[in-house]
Structures are given as structure tokens and as C-alpha cells.
Design a protein around this motif. Structure first.
Motif, mmCIF file in Angstrom:
data_model
loop_
_atom_site.group_PDB
_atom_site.id
_atom_site.type_symbol
_atom_site.label_atom_id
_atom_site.label_comp_id
_atom_site.label_asym_id
_atom_site.label_seq_id
_atom_site.Cartn_x
_atom_site.Cartn_y
_atom_site.Cartn_z
ATOM 1 N N ASP A 5 39.969 43.191 26.283
ATOM 2 C CA ASP A 5 38.711 43.413 26.997
ATOM 3 C C ASP A 5 38.964 44.132 28.322
ATOM 4 O O ASP A 5 40.094 44.368 28.713
ATOM 5 C CB ASP A 5 37.959 42.090 27.213
ATOM 6 N N ILE A 7 38.823 44.302 32.353
ATOM 7 C CA ILE A 7 38.873 43.353 33.469
ATOM 8 C C ILE A 7 38.566 44.062 34.782
ATOM 9 O O ILE A 7 38.728 45.276 34.905
ATOM 10 C CB ILE A 7 40.252 42.661 33.552
ATOM 11 N N LEU A 104 30.614 42.877 36.170
ATOM 12 C CA LEU A 104 30.617 41.720 35.265
ATOM 13 C C LEU A 104 29.380 41.721 34.369
ATOM 14 O O LEU A 104 29.458 41.398 33.175
ATOM 15 C CB LEU A 104 30.692 40.412 36.066
ATOM 16 N N CYS A 108 32.401 43.699 31.978
ATOM 17 C CA CYS A 108 33.754 43.366 32.457
ATOM 18 C C CYS A 108 33.947 41.856 32.510
ATOM 19 O O CYS A 108 32.989 41.086 32.480
ATOM 20 C CB CYS A 108 33.979 43.930 33.862
ATOM 21 N N ARG A 109 35.190 41.470 32.598
ATOM 22 C CA ARG A 109 35.573 40.077 32.823
ATOM 23 C C ARG A 109 36.440 40.031 34.078
ATOM 24 O O ARG A 109 37.203 40.957 34.344
ATOM 25 C CB ARG A 109 36.354 39.545 31.621
ATOM 26 N N GLN A 112 42.547 37.687 35.713
ATOM 27 C CA GLN A 112 43.322 36.520 36.103
ATOM 28 C C GLN A 112 44.438 36.971 37.063
ATOM 29 O O GLN A 112 44.741 38.161 37.167
ATOM 30 C CB GLN A 112 43.938 35.864 34.866
#
Length: 466
Positions: A5, A7, A104, A108-109, A112
Motif C-alpha cells: 500500500d 504510506i 489519508l 494513504c496509510r 510505521q
């Protein structure tokens, strides 16, 4: 953690500033950014070449959030090996969060910790030791730690390991091939050449393992304990070394009841100075605990500065029975591996004749006046003499990572087993077992052999956005 995905994260420190950089990475990074970015020249980001910068506005519906620069990196020519867009906006915390939230909402995510660098590793842009060096580079706070991180990030360490692993793998393949022709009693791997390679690997690994002691202190700073009786000027010396009033200074003996630590960079090397409680017999429970901690800090220190009052030494005691000499010999005998610097303080209160006598009484004595800063610069230079920076100056490979150190110890153990097997003419099938195990530890260093738990532990220590 999904690696397919797209980010997004803030790539610059959080908080207000002149500008901020928001980074997107993933297959849809450019298409998502193109929906939010309106170029002043009407260009579509998806149709632009890699490594180009474009002026425009980030727009949320009919609302313009900011005027920005959007930089496009197309895979595989990016930091992560994926499509990447970096949005340089004004450094308002409000603007930063509004743009991130907009990303987002559009697919998007949130990234981390260390996920951009993790993707760079997974996409073959760098090996694991180079990825770890990125974190070291970000946290470097001295010229030495910076140089070590740069050297490792450029692959100086991993390329040496990879080359040896390839040579070992080649011999391992030949020995495995011999097993397929066991009945014909053929030998594909030249045992003399193999013995030379094993000896070379052992030599290189021992050098790298020995370098860890130097690398660790250069990376984390060299701990220096300042010890001595109460009221000899330990806190004044700490303040003089740091050039600030860090410790409380008083004529009352036993003022310092706990350890005080602070760091300073000298000659590009980080030093961590520890001002300890004065060593003496005491009935004060709190002071007694401080003195116990003093001895603990001496254990941890690489260099010990023993400080005494030159005026007190001259007027109270002289000759071989001096209690100061006894204390110096006690420290030498109790900590024979420690670098010891014997320092006489308060020399501003002595005459030249008294100073000459003092130097005759104690060998390798360093004279200072912490109050007037006399001799402090010379003491700093003396501390630098204890640091082995020869390997650093010569650009030799130095190990700084405890994970690499542990893997090399295990690999060396297996390689020595291989050497013992060759010396005793061990059969190829038994040799192959030890070689495979050695190759496993080689691969752990560079990440050719890894698992999710290992990667999770490494990248969890990164900052978000890197």
C-alpha cells in the motif's frame, strides 16, 4: 505491516518551522499526490519525469491548504525503490496535519517507524547493515560517530562480509557437489585453497570483532569518571570541561552525593563525563550510597581521572607514605585495565618550587587549576590520546552494531569448526554442516537471511518518516 500500500509521514521534525517535508511512497503515491496537487503551470504529476520539482498548491475540494513544491521520484529510482512524492510545504503544524490527513482520506496509510527504509531494504536498495546505518547517521552527534555511520551506509562493512560469503559459498557448492559423487571419490574443492580462505576469514573476523570495542565507544561516547576525595574540585573540573555551571560547587565537603553526567565533543570524539561523590569514610547514609555508586561508575568508565588537592598534598603529607599515593596505587591495582589520569588540582595556590617537588613525588602527573582553567585544555588533549582513532583515520572498517558483533562471534565459532574439520580430514558431509551454519550467520549481518521478528526489532527504533 503491508508493503504494497501507499504510506505517508512527516519526514522532517514535528513542530513549527520554516518548511516541512511530507513523504509518500508506494504504487499509488504519484496518482494520489496528483489528485491533491494543482500545478501553477497546469501539469499533471503522473506525466512528469522522475527527479523533477513542481510548484503548485495542495487543494482540498474548493479549499487551498498551501503553496508547495512537489518532487517526483519514479520507481525504481527512489530511496524506497517505489514511486515517491515529497511535498515541501510551509512549516505550520496545522498545515502539516491538514495535508497528511488529506493524504489519508485519499488512500494513504500512516507509515510505521522506519517503514520507508524497510521498503528500501525489501526492494534491494540497500542491505540490512546499511539500513541500520541510516538510524546511526540520524542519531550521530560527533564527527567520529558521523564518519562511522557514513562508512557503513556506503557499504564498507557489508561489502567486505559479502565478498567473503561469496567465496565461502563457492567452496560450499563444490563440497556439496562432491557429496553427489561420493561413490566415485572425487574432490572438486581444492583443500589447500579452502584452508587459505578459512584462515583469511578468521583473520578478518577477528579484526572486525576486536574493532567493536573502539567502534562502540566512538559511537556512544567515551565514559570518563572523575574520582577523588571530597572537596578536591571534581565538580569545578566538570564545569571547566563542559564550560558551564553544570554541577554545584561548594567548600562544604560531600556536596556531590550522586553522580552527575554530561557529554561534550572533543576533537570530534564524544566524551561522557561523570562527576562522582567524594571517596571517604562517612556515617551519612545518603553520602554512603553516593560513594557506592562512585565505584560502580569506575567499573563502567573507560578512563578514570583521579583528582587530588595539590595544596593539601603539599602541606599534609609527603614521601612514600602519602595517603594520596596509597589511593592511586589502590585504584591502579583494583582497576588494572582502566586508563588512569592522575591530576593535581589547585596548583594556582602553589609556588614553582612546590610544583616541582610535587612532580618529583608522582610520575606522569597532570597539573591543573580547575578554578582558573589552567591546564584544562592540556587535560582534554591527554584524554584524546587514549582514543584509538587510527583505524578511523585510515578509513578501516569498524564494527559499531551489537547485532553484527554477536553474529560475527557465532560465524567465527563455526568457521573455526570448519578449520578444525579440515585439519582432521573430516568428511565432506560433516564439513558442509558447519559451512552452512557459518553462511547463515554471514547472511544475518547483511539481511540475506532475515525474518519478520528481526526486521521488526531493527526498524522499531527508527523515527517515523525515515
Amino acid at each position: 505491516m503491508m508493503h504494497t500500500d501507499t504510506i505517508v509521514a512527516l519526514a522532517t521534525p514535528a513542530g513549527a518551522g520554516a518548511i516541512a517535508v511530507i513523504r509518500l511512497s508506494g504504487d499509488e503515491a504519484i496518482s494520489i499526490a496528483s489528485q491533491l496537487f494543482h500545478s501553477v503551470s497546469g501539469k499533471n504529476l503522473e506525466h512528469q519525469k522522475s527527479h523533477t520539482v513542481h510548484l503548485g498548491h495542495i487543494v482540498d475540494g474548493n479549499k487551498t491548504l498551501d503553496e508547495v513544491l512537489a518532487t517526483v521520484f519514479k520507481n525504481p529510482n527512489s530511496y524506497t525503490g517505489e514511486n515517491v512524492v515529497e511535498i515541501s510545504c510551509h512549516g505550520s503544524s496545522y498545515i502539516q496535519q491538514e495535508i497528511i490527513q488529506l493524504c489519508l482520506r485519499n488512500g494513504c496509510r500512516m507509515a510505521q517507524p522506519g517503514e520507508f527504509t524497510l521498503r528500501a531494504f525489501l526492494n534491494g536498495k540497500m542491505d540490512l547493515s546499511q539500513a541500520e546505518a541510516v538510524a546511526d547517521l540520524i542519531s550521530s552527534d560527533s564527527a567520529a560517530s558521523h564518519q562511522l555511520a557514513i562508512q557503513q551506509m556506503r557499504g564498507g562493512f557489508s561489502s567486505e562480509i559479502k565478498k567473503l560469503r561469496e567465496e565461502l559459498l563457492n567452496f560450499a557448492s563444490l563440497i556439496e557437489l562432491e557429496l553427489d559423487f561420493a561413490e566415485e571419490d572425487v574432490e572438486f574443492a581444492n583443500r589447500d585453497e579452502f584452508q587459505k580462505l578459512i584462515s583469511k576469514i578468521i583473520l578478518v573476523f577477528k579484526r572486525l570483532i576486536d574493532s567493536f570495542a573502539t567502534g562502540n565507544v566512538l559511537k556512544n561516547g567515551i565514559p570518563v569518571a572523575i574520582v577523588g576525595e571530597p572537596n578536591v574540585g571534581k565538580s569545578t573540573l566538570l564545569n571547566a570541561l563542559l564550560n558551564e555551571e553544570r554541577a554545584i560547587v561548594s567548600d562544604i565537603a560531600g556536596t556531590t552525593r550522586d553522580t552527575i553526567e554530561d557529554e561534550i565533543t572533543l576533537g570530534g570524539i564524544g566524551f561522557r563525563f561523570i562527576d562522582t561523590a567524594g571517596i571517604r569514610e562517612t556515617t551519612d547514609t545518603i553520602e554512603g550510597l553516593g560513594i557506592q555508586k562512585t565505584f560502580q561508575k569506575i567499573e563502567q568508565a573507560q578512563v578514570v581521572i583521579y583528582l587530588f588537592d595539590a595544596e593539601k598534598f603539599h602541606h599534609e603529607v609527603s614521601g612514600s607514605g602519602s595517603k594520596f599515593k596509597v589511593e592511586i596505587e589502590t585504584i591502579k591495582n583494583k582497576y588494572p585495565q582502566k586508563n588512569l589520569v592522575i591530576v593535581a588540582n589547585k596548583i594556582d595556590k602553589l609556588s614553582e618550587w612546590e610544583i616541582e617537588n610535587l612532580q618529583k613525588e608522582i610520575e606522569n602527573l597532570h597539573l591543573i587549576s580547575a578554578k582558573t582553567h589552567t591546564g584544562v585544555e592540556g587535560l582534554q588533549n591527554k584524554l584524546l590520546d587514549f582514543v584509538n582513532t587510527g583505524a578511523l583515520r585510515n578509513n578501516e572498517t569498524i564494527v559499531t552494531n551489537s547485532r553484527h558483533y554477536d553474529a560475527m562471534l557465532k560465524a567465527l565459532e563455526e568457521i573455526i569448526k570448519v578449520q578444525d574439520g579440515l585439519d582432521s580430514n573430516l568428511s565432506g558431509d560433516l564439513l558442509a554442516i558447519d559451512i552452512r551454519q557459518a553462511l547463515h550467520y554471514f547472511g544475518e549481518i547483511t539481511g540475506e537471511i532475515s525474518n519478520d521478528e528481526l526486521l521488526g526489532n531493527i526498524f522499531a527504533n527508527f523515527c517515523i518518516g525515515k
